[in-house]
Design a protein around this motif. Structure first.
Motif, PDB file in Angstrom:
ATOM      1  N   GLU A 139       0.859  -1.188   0.000  1.00  0.00           N
ATOM      2  CA  GLU A 139       0.000   0.000   0.000  1.00  0.00           C
ATOM      3  C   GLU A 139       0.894   1.237   0.000  1.00  0.00           C
ATOM      4  O   GLU A 139       1.811   1.360   0.821  1.00  0.00           O
ATOM      5  CB  GLU A 139      -0.933  -0.004   1.227  1.00  0.00           C
ATOM      6  CG  GLU A 139      -1.886   1.182   1.216  1.00  0.00           C
ATOM      7  CD  GLU A 139      -3.142   0.977   2.068  1.00  0.00           C
ATOM      8  OE1 GLU A 139      -3.440  -0.162   2.466  1.00  0.00           O
ATOM      9  OE2 GLU A 139      -3.835   1.985   2.308  1.00  0.00           O
ATOM     10  N   ASP A 345      -1.973  14.503   6.950  1.00  0.00           N
ATOM     11  CA  ASP A 345      -1.496  13.238   6.402  1.00  0.00           C
ATOM     12  C   ASP A 345      -0.284  13.401   5.496  1.00  0.00           C
ATOM     13  O   ASP A 345      -0.422  13.310   4.271  1.00  0.00           O
ATOM     14  CB  ASP A 345      -2.645  12.578   5.623  1.00  0.00           C
ATOM     15  CG  ASP A 345      -2.378  11.126   5.335  1.00  0.00           C
ATOM     16  OD1 ASP A 345      -1.398  10.599   5.870  1.00  0.00           O
ATOM     17  OD2 ASP A 345      -3.147  10.525   4.566  1.00  0.00           O
ATOM     18  N   GLU A 373       4.164   9.335  -0.589  1.00  0.00           N
ATOM     19  CA  GLU A 373       2.790   9.242  -1.094  1.00  0.00           C
ATOM     20  C   GLU A 373       2.291  10.553  -1.701  1.00  0.00           C
ATOM     21  O   GLU A 373       1.743  10.562  -2.806  1.00  0.00           O
ATOM     22  CB  GLU A 373       1.872   8.810   0.056  1.00  0.00           C
ATOM     23  CG  GLU A 373       0.412   8.757  -0.330  1.00  0.00           C
ATOM     24  CD  GLU A 373      -0.474   8.255   0.817  1.00  0.00           C
ATOM     25  OE1 GLU A 373       0.054   7.874   1.872  1.00  0.00           O
ATOM     26  OE2 GLU A 373      -1.700   8.237   0.628  1.00  0.00           O
TER      27      GLU A 373
HETATM   28  O1  GCW Z   1      -2.390   8.487   4.024  1.00  0.00           O
HETATM   29  C1  GCW Z   1      -3.254   7.474   4.272  1.00  0.00           C
HETATM   30  C2  GCW Z   1      -2.989   6.528   3.168  1.00  0.00           C
HETATM   31  C3  GCW Z   1      -3.505   5.158   3.462  1.00  0.00           C
HETATM   32  C4  GCW Z   1      -2.917   4.704   4.798  1.00  0.00           C
HETATM   33  C5  GCW Z   1      -3.320   5.692   5.870  1.00  0.00           C
HETATM   34  C6  GCW Z   1      -2.727   5.363   7.215  1.00  0.00           C
HETATM   35  C7  GCW Z   1      -2.280   2.513   5.434  1.00  0.00           C
HETATM   36  O2  GCW Z   1      -3.527   7.042   1.985  1.00  0.00           O
HETATM   37  O3  GCW Z   1      -3.105   4.314   2.418  1.00  0.00           O
HETATM   38  O4  GCW Z   1      -3.292   3.405   5.123  1.00  0.00           O
HETATM   39  O5  GCW Z   1      -2.879   6.965   5.528  1.00  0.00           O
HETATM   40  O6  GCW Z   1      -1.717   5.976   7.571  1.00  0.00           O
HETATM   41  O7  GCW Z   1      -3.243   4.522   7.907  1.00  0.00           O
END
Ligand code: GCW
Length: 659
Positions: A139, A345, A373
């Motif tokens: 992921e 995030d 990401e």
């Molecule tokens: O940023 C988001 C991501 C998800 C991730 C989540 C997390 C693993 O897009 O893919 O999941 O954070 O940190 O739990």
């Protein structure tokens, strides 16, 4: 091999010195499996660097290795003596770190008689999280497939895991999880007999390099495979289920470090379903793990991902603090909360999470993401250490001026029994580990930085470049010119002034300004014809600014004092609002986007200077990625500029092309 290249030493004088210092190794301590790995490493490295593999004896030698338990457990000392060098470690693991340290210095051709030092890590836990799924996908992985699993099986050939453990320990990593925090059906069974043999075998490999392994678990396991109809943490049957499960796991894998849990987050199960809070949820697991010395790592990435845009009071940025602050002091000693560096995030620019400096009576880990990401997905060159250094240097004011994040997460400010830093991995089965060869630097730098947060971003990049590409000044200078400004460059051509996102939905790559604007995830920019930004002030906004200690609260809350780079994170302003830089918001957007593209062009020029100085494969790989980065930077520039030109109707002062 990444940075463990061990190139042959060109300078004859230096080579002779190395030969004389390392002609034989006197081992003045007991051998164990970690010491064996350390010896193997130095023999291999010497063979490659000077063509000679030193022999090891218990009686005499110019390089002496010993263990002294009076030193910090992971600390080591290097001393030059009349007859050579002595390495003393506080444990076998420390000896291994010392060996990697010495090899690093030799690759930089540091004079051997000036190698005296004492080193010990600032952070006790230095961890990596894998988001690998057992079907072989990773992921948010941008470097190929998993090298742990394929097709719901562990991969039988473990050579790569072995190499990976070497890479990690060479930069001081001492803990990792091997499966995604989103624990799906099959992965839930990693803590059952179905997989425990292989879990043990994998753990053994990491243990040889001083790394403790952990597993991510599914909070709903009692339902998933325990035959229960509930996962309520206060239900006696659930408590018993976990006690027995943990006991069994530890019987089979005694070295396991514990569990990592993502609960009540992005549709994962958790205690909320049963009207229990996160302390109740985590403590139940902690009780089950305590008899075995295991810990629970509990993530704070908990927010409502089904938000209504009309509701301007619900704010994803507030969520972690709102959920966890009231629980400060209620978690057991073997629970640690894992907090993402920002409240949203892993964006290109975010303020520091106010939970760090907020929580005083709770163990905590800071979480970074090495996988890029939202930062170009390892197709764009972005050196992350400068960003992380800013986070670590942030003054939370928790105990008055000078309470920096680095001292809180290391456990120096508040009394924590568990503390440290963790990051989401960026590796996969690509030949160069990280997709973009330059992204190796982020993994390397992560380890080095959390060992010693006072190392500069330059120093770390320099070390890595020399080990990875050799010491040729020309090569080193151009690479340094590429990597050092790369975070700022990425910020220039993507989302401006701290607002974040503006990416395509779900895969998060490439520009899409309104991508998340019409979704429920709570990541809005609220741009309209008059202005842009999120009002997070106390008086008229979501109140998020009020989660900080007074000095920071006031700085962020007031439009006049809020730093430019975070302006749109905290305030909604007209496009004509004047920044501290003297520019209007709209002109800033235009200028940075044109500049960002020019800066990528300059990066490409730098790299082109290295043709024939870097091996063909890596040269070509990096060239291709840079070309792609330029293409994407232009796309970002044009889409962003056009969007805001159309919204605002305001011309670029310099009359450049805006479509
Ligand atoms: O940023 C988001 C991501 C998800 C991730 C989540 C997390 C693993 O897009 O893919 O999941 O954070 O940190 O739990």
């Amino acid at each position: 091999r990444a940075w463990l290249q061990y190139r042959s030493i060109g300078d004859e004088g230096y080579q002779k010195k190395v030969l004389s210092y390392f002609s034989s190794i006197h081992l003045d301590c007991n051998r164990d499996v970690i010491i064996d790995r350390a010896l193997e490493e130095i023999q291999l490295a010497m063979f490659e660097m000077v063509g000679f593999s030193p022999n090891i004896s218990q009686n005499g030698g110019s390089f002496v290795i010993n263990v002294d338990s009076n030193l910090a457990k992971e600390g080591f000392q290097v001393k030059s003596t009349d007859s050579g060098l002595t390495l003393t470690g506080g444990s076998s693991r420390a000896v291994l770190y010392g060996i990697f340290h010495i090899l690093r210095e030799i690759q930089s051709e540091t004079p051997l008689n000036t190698m005296d030092c004492y080193e010990a890590p600032k952070n006790a836990f230095r961890m990596i999280n894998h988001w690998d799924d057992m079907n072989g996908d990773v992921e948010r992985g941008y470097a190929g497939q998993s090298f742990f699993y394929d097709d719901y099986q562990f991969i039988k050939d473990r050579a790569r895991i072995h190499d990976y453990a070497r890479l990690l320990s060479s930069v001081g990593i001492n803990a990792l999880t091997i499966n995604n925090v989103n624990v799906h059906q099959v992965e839930s069974h990693l803590i059952t007999d179905k997989y425990l043999d292989e879990v043990k075998q994998t753990s053994d490999i990491f243990n040889q390099y001083g790394i403790t392994m952990y597993l991510s678990i599914n909070y709903a396991s009692p339902i998933e495979f325990g035959g229960l109809d509930t996962a309520d943490p206060l239900d006696e049957r659930v408590i018993q289920f976990w006690k027995q499960t943990v006991q069994h796991v530890y019987k089979r894998v005694p070295q396991l470090g514990g569990f990592l849990v993502k609960a009540d987050s992005e549709n994962r199960p958790g205690p909320f379903t049963y009207d229990r809070n996160h302390a109740e949820g985590a403590n139940m697991l902690a009780d089950a793990l305590a008899p075995f010395g295991g810990i629970v790592i509990w993530r704070c990435f908990v927010y409502n991902c089904k938000q209504d845009w009309r509701d301007r009071k619900t704010d994803r940025a507030r969520a972690a603090y709102d959920h966890f602050m009231p629980l400060d002091g209620q978690f057991k000693d073997n629970v640690v909360l894992q907090i993402k560096n920002g409240p949203m995030d892993f964006q290109v620019r975010e303020p520091v999470s106010p939970l760090i400096g907020g929580l005083e009576k709770t163990n905590q880990f800071l979480e970074f993401q090495i996988a890029q990401e939202y930062l170009g997905q390892q197709r764009h060159l972005v050196y992350l250490i400068p960003q992380w250094k800013e986070v670590l240097a942030f003054d939370t004011q928790a105990k008055g001026e000078g309470t920096q994040v680095k001292d809180i997460v290391s456990g120096d400010v508040f009394d924590q029994s568990i503390s440290g830093i963790v990051a989401v991995s960026n590796v996969g089965n690509d030949y160069n580990w990280t997709g973009h060869t330059m992204a190796q630097l982020n993994l390397y730098g992560y380890g080095r930085l959390i060992w010693n947060p006072d190392l500069s971003a330059e120093a770390i990049a320099l070390e890595w470049t020399k080990q990875t590409f050799g010491r040729d000044h020309h090569v080193v200078d151009h690479i340094m010119q590429m990597v050092m400004p790369s975070w700022e460059i990425y910020e220039n051509y993507t989302s401006p002034l701290g607002i974040g996102w503006m990416v395509n939905v779900s895969h998060h790559y490439g520009p899409n300004i309104d991508g998340y604007e019409y979704m429920a995830w709570g990541t809005y920019h609220f741009a309209d014809r008059d202005g842009i930004g999120v009002d997070r002030t106390i008086e008229t906004g979501t109140g998020y600014a009020g989660q900080y200690h007074p000095v920071n609260r006031d700085v962020y809350n007031a439009l006049e004092s809020c730093p430019d780079e975070l302006l749109l994170f905290f305030h909604h302003v007209p496009y004509t609002h004047q920044l501290k830089s003297g520019k209007t918001v709209i002109q800033h957007i235009y200028d940075t986007h044109f500049k960002g593209v020019e800066q990528v062009e300059a990066m490409i020029d730098d790299w082109q200077q290295l043709k024939n100085k870097v091996d063909e494969r890596r040269f070509k790989d990096v060239s291709e990625r840079l070309d792609h980065q330029l293409y994407m930077a232009k796309e970002w520039r044009d889409i962003i500029n056009t969007y805001f030109y159309r919204k605002s109707g305001i011309d670029d002062q310099h009359k450049r092309t805006i479509y």
